[in-house]
Structures are given as C-alpha cells and as structure tokens.
Design a protein around this motif. Structure first.
Motif, PDB file in Angstrom:
ATOM      1  N   THR B  64     -12.001  33.409 -35.259  1.00  0.00           N
ATOM      2  CA  THR B  64     -11.902  31.960 -35.462  1.00  0.00           C
ATOM      3  C   THR B  64     -10.613  31.480 -34.805  1.00  0.00           C
ATOM      4  O   THR B  64      -9.862  32.271 -34.260  1.00  0.00           O
ATOM      5  CB  THR B  64     -11.736  31.634 -36.964  1.00  0.00           C
ATOM      6  OG1 THR B  64     -10.661  32.420 -37.454  1.00  0.00           O
ATOM      7  CG2 THR B  64     -12.999  31.922 -37.739  1.00  0.00           C
ATOM      8  N   ALA B  65     -10.358  30.180 -34.878  1.00  0.00           N
ATOM      9  CA  ALA B  65      -9.042  29.673 -34.473  1.00  0.00           C
ATOM     10  C   ALA B  65      -8.658  28.517 -35.397  1.00  0.00           C
ATOM     11  O   ALA B  65      -9.395  27.527 -35.504  1.00  0.00           O
ATOM     12  CB  ALA B  65      -9.046  29.227 -33.021  1.00  0.00           C
ATOM     13  N   PHE B  66      -7.532  28.674 -36.040  1.00  0.00           N
ATOM     14  CA  PHE B  66      -6.983  27.641 -36.917  1.00  0.00           C
ATOM     15  C   PHE B  66      -5.802  26.975 -36.217  1.00  0.00           C
ATOM     16  O   PHE B  66      -5.214  27.551 -35.308  1.00  0.00           O
ATOM     17  CB  PHE B  66      -6.523  28.256 -38.244  1.00  0.00           C
ATOM     18  CG  PHE B  66      -7.663  28.653 -39.134  1.00  0.00           C
ATOM     19  CD1 PHE B  66      -8.353  29.833 -38.904  1.00  0.00           C
ATOM     20  CD2 PHE B  66      -8.088  27.839 -40.170  1.00  0.00           C
ATOM     21  CE1 PHE B  66      -9.429  30.198 -39.702  1.00  0.00           C
ATOM     22  CE2 PHE B  66      -9.154  28.189 -40.982  1.00  0.00           C
ATOM     23  CZ  PHE B  66      -9.837  29.374 -40.748  1.00  0.00           C
ATOM     24  N   PRO B  67      -5.447  25.762 -36.641  1.00  0.00           N
ATOM     25  CA  PRO B  67      -4.355  25.052 -35.983  1.00  0.00           C
ATOM     26  C   PRO B  67      -3.011  25.797 -36.042  1.00  0.00           C
ATOM     27  O   PRO B  67      -2.756  26.560 -36.971  1.00  0.00           O
ATOM     28  CB  PRO B  67      -4.276  23.728 -36.753  1.00  0.00           C
ATOM     29  CG  PRO B  67      -5.669  23.515 -37.243  1.00  0.00           C
ATOM     30  CD  PRO B  67      -6.136  24.893 -37.615  1.00  0.00           C
ATOM     31  N   THR B 112      -1.036  29.521 -44.963  1.00  0.00           N
ATOM     32  CA  THR B 112      -1.067  28.140 -45.458  1.00  0.00           C
ATOM     33  C   THR B 112      -1.847  27.207 -44.532  1.00  0.00           C
ATOM     34  O   THR B 112      -2.104  26.061 -44.890  1.00  0.00           O
ATOM     35  CB  THR B 112       0.373  27.620 -45.677  1.00  0.00           C
ATOM     36  OG1 THR B 112       1.082  27.715 -44.442  1.00  0.00           O
ATOM     37  CG2 THR B 112       1.089  28.444 -46.735  1.00  0.00           C
ATOM     38  N   ALA B 113      -2.242  27.698 -43.349  1.00  0.00           N
ATOM     39  CA  ALA B 113      -3.149  26.925 -42.490  1.00  0.00           C
ATOM     40  C   ALA B 113      -4.597  27.248 -42.842  1.00  0.00           C
ATOM     41  O   ALA B 113      -5.471  26.377 -42.806  1.00  0.00           O
ATOM     42  CB  ALA B 113      -2.897  27.257 -41.019  1.00  0.00           C
ATOM     43  N   PRO B 116      -6.281  26.285 -47.126  1.00  0.00           N
ATOM     44  CA  PRO B 116      -6.900  25.003 -47.502  1.00  0.00           C
ATOM     45  C   PRO B 116      -8.372  24.960 -47.064  1.00  0.00           C
ATOM     46  O   PRO B 116      -9.208  24.361 -47.731  1.00  0.00           O
ATOM     47  CB  PRO B 116      -6.079  23.964 -46.719  1.00  0.00           C
ATOM     48  CG  PRO B 116      -4.780  24.636 -46.416  1.00  0.00           C
ATOM     49  CD  PRO B 116      -5.080  26.097 -46.293  1.00  0.00           C
ATOM     50  N   MET B 117      -8.696  25.619 -45.934  1.00  0.00           N
ATOM     51  CA  MET B 117     -10.078  25.645 -45.466  1.00  0.00           C
ATOM     52  C   MET B 117     -10.915  26.618 -46.293  1.00  0.00           C
ATOM     53  O   MET B 117     -12.058  26.337 -46.640  1.00  0.00           O
ATOM     54  CB  MET B 117     -10.136  26.023 -43.983  1.00  0.00           C
ATOM     55  CG  MET B 117      -9.336  25.126 -43.064  1.00  0.00           C
ATOM     56  SD  MET B 117      -9.580  23.337 -43.287  1.00  0.00           S
ATOM     57  CE  MET B 117     -11.248  23.151 -42.668  1.00  0.00           C
ATOM     58  N   LEU B 120     -12.341  25.112 -49.179  1.00  0.00           N
ATOM     59  CA  LEU B 120     -13.548  24.321 -48.944  1.00  0.00           C
ATOM     60  C   LEU B 120     -14.761  25.223 -48.654  1.00  0.00           C
ATOM     61  O   LEU B 120     -15.893  24.876 -48.965  1.00  0.00           O
ATOM     62  CB  LEU B 120     -13.344  23.377 -47.751  1.00  0.00           C
ATOM     63  CG  LEU B 120     -12.246  22.325 -47.892  1.00  0.00           C
ATOM     64  CD1 LEU B 120     -11.926  21.668 -46.550  1.00  0.00           C
ATOM     65  CD2 LEU B 120     -12.646  21.270 -48.920  1.00  0.00           C
ATOM     66  N   TRP B 121     -14.512  26.337 -48.011  1.00  0.00           N
ATOM     67  CA  TRP B 121     -15.616  27.194 -47.563  1.00  0.00           C
ATOM     68  C   TRP B 121     -16.203  28.074 -48.667  1.00  0.00           C
ATOM     69  O   TRP B 121     -17.354  28.471 -48.604  1.00  0.00           O
ATOM     70  CB  TRP B 121     -15.158  28.104 -46.398  1.00  0.00           C
ATOM     71  CG  TRP B 121     -14.819  27.370 -45.144  1.00  0.00           C
ATOM     72  CD1 TRP B 121     -14.951  26.021 -44.914  1.00  0.00           C
ATOM     73  CD2 TRP B 121     -14.284  27.927 -43.926  1.00  0.00           C
ATOM     74  NE1 TRP B 121     -14.525  25.717 -43.637  1.00  0.00           N
ATOM     75  CE2 TRP B 121     -14.118  26.865 -43.011  1.00  0.00           C
ATOM     76  CE3 TRP B 121     -13.919  29.203 -43.522  1.00  0.00           C
ATOM     77  CZ2 TRP B 121     -13.611  27.047 -41.717  1.00  0.00           C
ATOM     78  CZ3 TRP B 121     -13.420  29.397 -42.243  1.00  0.00           C
ATOM     79  CH2 TRP B 121     -13.263  28.330 -41.341  1.00  0.00           C
TER      80      TRP B 121
END
Lengths: 475, 475
Positions: B64-67, B112-113, B116-117, B120-121
């Motif tokens: 994946t790629a997170f910000p 911490t990036a 939060p996802m 939700l997932w």
C-alpha cells in the motif's frame, strides 16, 4: 447497490464513487488532499510504474533516488522556477524542537535537488548525455479543490532528467521521450492530443513545454504527460558545464520528462463506464477472474477444475482471481465488473465436459477458450479486449474534439481546435468563456480528421493563424 | 589508486571510501545526512526491496502507500510514541506563504499515519488479520553524526503493519515475521543475533521489541531488522476495534515489522573487504562481468563470442556486464572487484577453442564453465560463490562474539554474551564502559557454541541470571 452517478453529466461524482466502490484509493485520511492507496489501487500504480520503466530504460535512463528535502538556498537558484512554485511549496522549518538554519522545501519537483549533483557529476563531454529518473512522491500545497488522484497534495511521480551537449541534442531527447510516451499511452489504450504549451503556461524555467492532453468529456482535458526543453536555463543557474572535445567549457542543455499518478486517473476516467472501472490488461491488478458455476452436487469437481485453470494461468505470469464464494453468480459479475477485470471465465460442468471455457470480457464480448490451449487462448482474448478498448477510446476521443471557426462556436461540451495567430492577446481571449483556455498548439498531425481543410485564420482577430490551437477546460 | 583504508581498524573510513569508489551513494548533497542513490546503488536497493517483497507477501502482506505527512493531532495520540520521537521529527509549518493550522510531521515511522485508516477499515473479526506494508522514505532529524546508509536523515524503509484478533495471534505474527527475516538474511548470506530489546530500549509504544543485530567488527553491532508486538496499545489510542463472533467489541492487537536501508549497509559492512564491495548474488547490480582477453588480431572474434555469451546469460534473466574497453585486464579486474561483482568470466582465444570459459569469483575461487551448458554452469558458480560468502561471514561472525564471565572480560574488540539478572540497575552497569550497552537478551539458540555451558549468574550482581544478554556498542 444503487447505480453509479452518470459519468457523462456528473463526471467528478462518478469518479469519486467508482474509486470508493472499487476500493482504489481512500480519501478519508485526516488531511485534505492526502489520500491512501489501497492494495488494489497500489497494484495498478505499481504496474503503471513498471510499464514506464520498461519504456524509458531503453532510452538510456537509469533509476536513482534523490532527497525529498531541498534547502531553500538551492531552491532559490533559478528565478522563474521559484516564482512558479513559491505559492505551493510545503516548508519544513523545525527539526524536533529546533528551528532549522536553512528551511527545507518538500520537493514540488526535483530540478533543484538534482542539479547541484549534476553540477558535480558532469565534467567532460564524455559524461554526456546523462539521463536519470526517479519514481518518487512530490508535494504541492494545492489551494484549489483537491480531487483523489487528479489533484492531490502528495503526488506519485515519475521524473526523468537529462543533460545534453547542446540544444539540438536536447531537442532529439524531447522527441525520444515523446516517442516513449506514445508507447506508454498506447499500452494503456489512451489516445491524446500532443500540444506545445503557450509561452505563458510553460513549465517554470523551461524554454518550451510539450504536454499530452486527454479529452475526458465536455470540454475538459487532463494533462497526462509532459516533456520540457530547458536549454541552458538551469545549467547556468546550477553551473552544469563540461569540457568539450576542443577544450572549451560549455553549459549543458537539459530536458525533463514527467508523468504523474494522473495518468492512472486518466485510465480510469477514459475507460471506466456505468458498470465501474475498466483496466487495460497491462495494468489490471486482476486480469482474469474465474467464476465457478455449479450446483452443490458438482461444486467440488468444478472448483477443483477452476483451481487448476487458475494455477496454470498464474504459472504463466497472469494475475488471476478465483471467486469461489457463496454469492450468486450475478452478484459476483457485478463486483468484478466494478473492479474493472478485463476477462471473466465461467466454468461449469458443461465447460469441463467440452473442455472449452466460456469467456466474457469487460466490454461484454464473448469467446470460447479451448482447454488444451488455455494460455494462448487467454492471451488472445486479452489482446482482443485491449484492441476493443482502444477502439472504444479512440471513438470517444474523436467525438470529444471539434473544429471551431468562430468564437461563438467554442462550446462547453467539446474540446475545440481553432486557428490562432499566436499572440498572447488573442490567446487570452479564449479565457473569456470561464475557466477554459488555450492549452497549447497541436504538434504533428491533427488529432481528428480535418478532411484536408486548410488552417483557418485566427478565431479571435481574423489575421493569419500560425498554428492550430486547442481550447479546453483543463481539469 | 591507493589502497582502501583498513577495514578492521578504521571501519567508518573504509565504509565511506568504498561507497565513493564503487559509486553506491553520493554524500555531497548540500544537506547533511541526506544522500543521493546513484544508479548503481539504487539498483542494489531495488533488488533488496524485491527480495523483501518476495519473502513477506507469502505471509499475506499486501503493498500500500500511506501519506508522508501526519497531522500533529494524530501524531500526539499515543503518549509513549510521541515521547520517543519528539526530538527527531521534522515539522512542516508552512504551505506556500501560509502558516498551517495544524502542523504536519514528516513520518519518522507510519503508525500514526496508518492507524486512523485501520480504525476505519477494521469492523468485524472477518476483517482480521489485516496485513499491509509499504516501502517508503521516513525522516529523522538525527542529532548524532550522520553516516551514509548507516545513519541518515531520510531513510529508505520497509514497514509492515498488522492487526490481529488477540495477543496470541499477534505473537504468532511476530514469529512469522522473524521467519521471513531469517530467509531474507540467509539470501543475503548474513548471520545475526536475535535479541529481545530491554524494556528501556523497546520501540516507543511497544509491548516488546525483537531486533536482529549484526556484529560488524570490534564490539560494534548494527540493527538490521526489527519486529514489534504492540498488544492493544495503539489500538486503544486509535480506536481500532472489531466485533467478535459473539458480538462483543474488542480491540485489535498489533504488530509491526521494519527493515531499513541499513540492511544494505550491513551487506556492505559484512561482506566488503580490502578490494572493495562484495555483493551476494541475489542483490548484485551486476552478477557477472565478462572480460574479453585478446590480442588485436583476434579482438573481433573474441568480442563477438563474449557478446554472444552476454546475450545468452541476459536472456536467462542474469545481470551481466561486458567490459570491452581499452583498459588493461588488470585495471578491469580491479575496477569490477571494487564494484563487488560476484563472478568474472575471462574469454580469450583459448577459451573459445576449448569451448570452456574461465571463471573467477569475487572470493578468488576459480572454475571452468562448459560452453555447451553455459547457464547451468554460471548458476552453479553463483551458488557456490554465495555458499562461500555465507561461510566466510559465519566464520567472521563467530569470531566477533565471545562469552564474558566477569565485568572485566567485557572488551572493546568483541561482542559479549553475559549472564544477566534482568534488572535495569544491573543492565545500566554495562554502560559504564563508554557507549556500550545491553542491547537485548538472546532469543532462541545462542549464536555461538557455548559448549553445553550452563548460563552463568549475573555478571553485574552475581545473582541468578534470567537470560543471556548481549553487550555491544550499537552503531
């Protein structure tokens, strides 16, 4: 599940919704404009990167990685460049609790990170041409409304940078880059218009800029790739010079080549439809989905057969999913269509008995694949699918472009080709109609058949035109 | 060319010099601690990434790629975590000329990036286990002296993150991750000590941390991979919870798995020698170099033959260079040895006549490769080379570790295994001897043969010991 929004009339709603339903990207990250690539979306992105590598490396580009952070002192060196980017640069000003002596820019593009090194690497004409690229993230503090993939603040980016002996060599590199972009776009089944950007819209610091623009409906276009000729503008600012054969010191001439994640957005925008995504086979995260169709009595043997087919195709390097879940076939078809899988293979007792598999591609075209020649049959079906997809895209492309002979003929529902005298004054008149503008002048052949028509005079002033210009609303 | 600095007695000088001469990384970028990966170095790094992907994806990890940017509000959520990183975070405070409402951290690591996802997932026990990874750059404002690859401020990083049903499942994941790391290290011919980090040195926010440490000479060790068990520490802070089978809401238990570019540094540090780099074949940017050796009269036929050999080997997927330059053979040998190429093939008229190629590997071992069985012969020679390299590394590894029974036996020229009661008070006594410390307690078998010796009592207090501890000076 309700229908997707109407793509033709509510493109952005459709785009957002299809990304969400197909699970390509998640926009719920707690900073606006920064999105998360899900495993499915990232797979497509990686496959696009692979395609780019395959097409640029034969040109002599070598992959590298330069730092993300650029000291302000380097960033300031090319005056026009900094001016073009100053509003949209993120600045790092603190390390821990300590204010930094020199603040650091998060690269919005990497000229000013790469060229201080080029200045050290280039000594002699023997070091040229120098061609490197990196695939990295760049950052732009967008003030306009952000849109997943199409306009984000952290951008997945391919950037190629070269140093050449002189202007002519740089020009040849521009042409070579454009040739490789044609091959990339063709593999993605994407047509486009090749434009030379007008003076006032060229890349900050460039001599000239060429952009590839895709009409995506209405009079909207999406920039999907760019190649720039810098002459020695940056070489002078960064002191990139070499000793020529005759012992003379000369500045290098430079070019760059950029492709961002927008190209993936363009694939989605161009090919997607009422049923969801449509991936060209080369970047489809799943190229083939196998759906076993059986009553309970023969479920076991059908599943075994399906697994065997999956194993064989995967051994040949294909990306294949087998959906043996309990859902009804119709629900499975719906879900995999949404995910844009190019080819669906249905396997039931009948197919096993006949040793002939039933295939349906994402455009609804049916075929039979002989079991004894499985791989060749699937490869052929995928090729036929790509050909149909390319044809469908070309036809939509043609319909989205027209020739306007009068200012009144500039419309909101189509991209216009017009005669243009080349003056900025006339160029700016195109902008009277809202956020549309002259995005450039057509390079090479016209993208649509003008039926041998001579180039009309300037649509704005009536004087002789110097080029065909493209009027559109860039997204 | 002068000799390289002595690796044994001036390791860091040797390391810097070999990076420069072999052109792996360029440290002249105008910000300290930010280095540039050259094409050659980047190739090795990419091959290492490929190896990591191959070993972690079978465990169920998806890419994946997170910000890159993390809002301060999220960053603050886990108290110990922020405390562990606050001194070394780069902060973005400006977008263009506008101060940001919420400052953004350049990720020093991505908990911490990502969490939060995850919050939700993850909804149901059916969503678990969730396993994702990304290969990205992380940023740390190092205040210690920076060193290319070994201690930099922008770090190329693999990070795997999982959410599990409970503590036991998380524990099993830790073991699976450690298993995959063993396979990665083995492919790189690297031995290591597997340590449980002491309480005071575990990852900020973790329940416990396991680290793989490589002795690289003297009493220095290099951390080359880590796996952490978080229990529900982060899950509680980020509200990552799921509905269990019985309808109950529970917090997930989490693990992470990290490997940085230091692993590449470890490969260089462990295998390199007086002649330069030595790459294990799996990540060698060039695996085979072909040197034609001919007088002018037969140069043409020898070169043609050499090209043919190169073509055949490359068609099989090998990375092969052909050095047909005008340099003397000796100068070519020197240069390619510096670059660490595992296998050199020399081709002259004699080799062509006999249809038997002469091969010398980077450790000086000679072999003959039959022309009619080229690929198999080269594959075998590379395998034999890796086996010899592994043996050489294992033997150096054994020599770098000893057992110390008294505090006086803790030496600067070797890593020590000691009995330890487990108390922090005693643990801290190890630090009296400068920057050495207890880096952890040995997990599983002792890394050296203790000849059936019972574990001695605590080296510091004389009480019963609870584990074998490792005392070293971490680089």
């Amino acid at each position: 599940m309700t229908d997707l929004p109407d793509k033709e009339h509510a493109f952005l709603d459709w785009f957002n919704e299809v990304l969400e339903r197909a699970n390509v990207s998640d926009k719920r990250y707690p900073v606006k404009g920064l999105n998360v690539w899900t495993p499915f979306g990232f797979k497509a992105l990686s496959l696009m990167d692979r395609l780019i590598r395959e097409k640029v490396e034969p040109l002599g580009y070598q992959e590298t990685a330069f730092p993300t952070l650029i000291p302000d002192t380097e960033f300031q060196k090319e005056g026009k460049h900094i001016k073009g980017f100053e509003e949209e640069v993120y600045w790092v000003t603190l390390g821990g609790k300590t204010p930094l002596d020199v603040r650091l820019a998060l690269r919005p593009t990497s000229e000013t990170a790469i060229y201080p090194m080029f200045s050290l690497w280039v000594r002699s004409h023997k070091d040229l041409p120098l061609r490197v690229y990196q695939i990295c993230n760049v950052f732009r503090y967008e003030t306009k409304t952000t849109r997943p993939i199409l306009r984000v603040r952290e951008i997945h980016f391919f950037e190629g940078h070269t140093v050449q002996l002189g202007e002519a060599e740089a020009e040849a590199q521009v042409q070579a880059d454009l040739g490789s972009f044609l091959a990339i776009a063709d593999a993605l089944c994407l047509p486009y218009i090749k434009n030379k950007r007008p003076e006032w819209d060229k890349f900050a610091g460039a001599f000239y800029s060429v952009a590839c623009d895709l009409p995506i409906g209405g009079n909207r276009t999406l920039q999907i790739g760019t190649v720039h000729h810098y002459k020695d503008n940056f070489a002078k600012a960064f002191n990139i010079c070499y000793e020529d054969k005759d012992g003379e010191q000369k500045f290098g001439h430079q070019t760059t080549y950029g492709i961002s994640e927008r190209l993936l957005g363009a694939v989605i925008a161009m090919h997607g439809d009422d049923h969801g995504l449509v991936w060209p086979s080369i970047i489809a995260p799943v190229q083939v989905v196998i759906i076993p169709i059986a009553r309970e009595s023969d479920a076991r043997s059908v599943n075994d057969f399906a697994q065997d087919v999956q194993r064989k195709l995967m051994a040949e390097g294909l990306r294949v999913a087998l959906d043996a879940s309990d859902e009804r076939p119709g629900a499975k078809y719906y879900a995999w269509e949404m995910k844009g899988v190019p080819l669906r293979i249905e396997i039931g007792p009948r197919e096993i008995k006949d040793n002939k598999l039933s295939a349906v591609n994402r455009l609804g075209e049916r075929s039979k694949i002989p079991g004894e020649d499985l791989m060749a049959g699937v490869a052929e079906a995928l090729e036929a699918f790509d050909a149909s997809l390319r044809k469908r895209a070309d036809s939509a492309f043609q319909e989205r472009i027209t020739i306007a002979r009068e200012e009144d003929e500039l419309k909101d529902d189509v991209v216009s080709l017009v005669g243009w005298c080349g003056s900025e004054e006339c160029g700016k008149k195109a902008e009277k109609g809202g956020d549309r503008s002259i995005i450039g002048t057509v390079m090479g052949e016209l993208p649509i058949d003008a039926k041998g028509m001579a180039r009309p005079s300037c649509i704005f002033c009536g004087n002789d035109s110097s080029a065909w210009a493209v009027v559109s609303r860039p997204l």
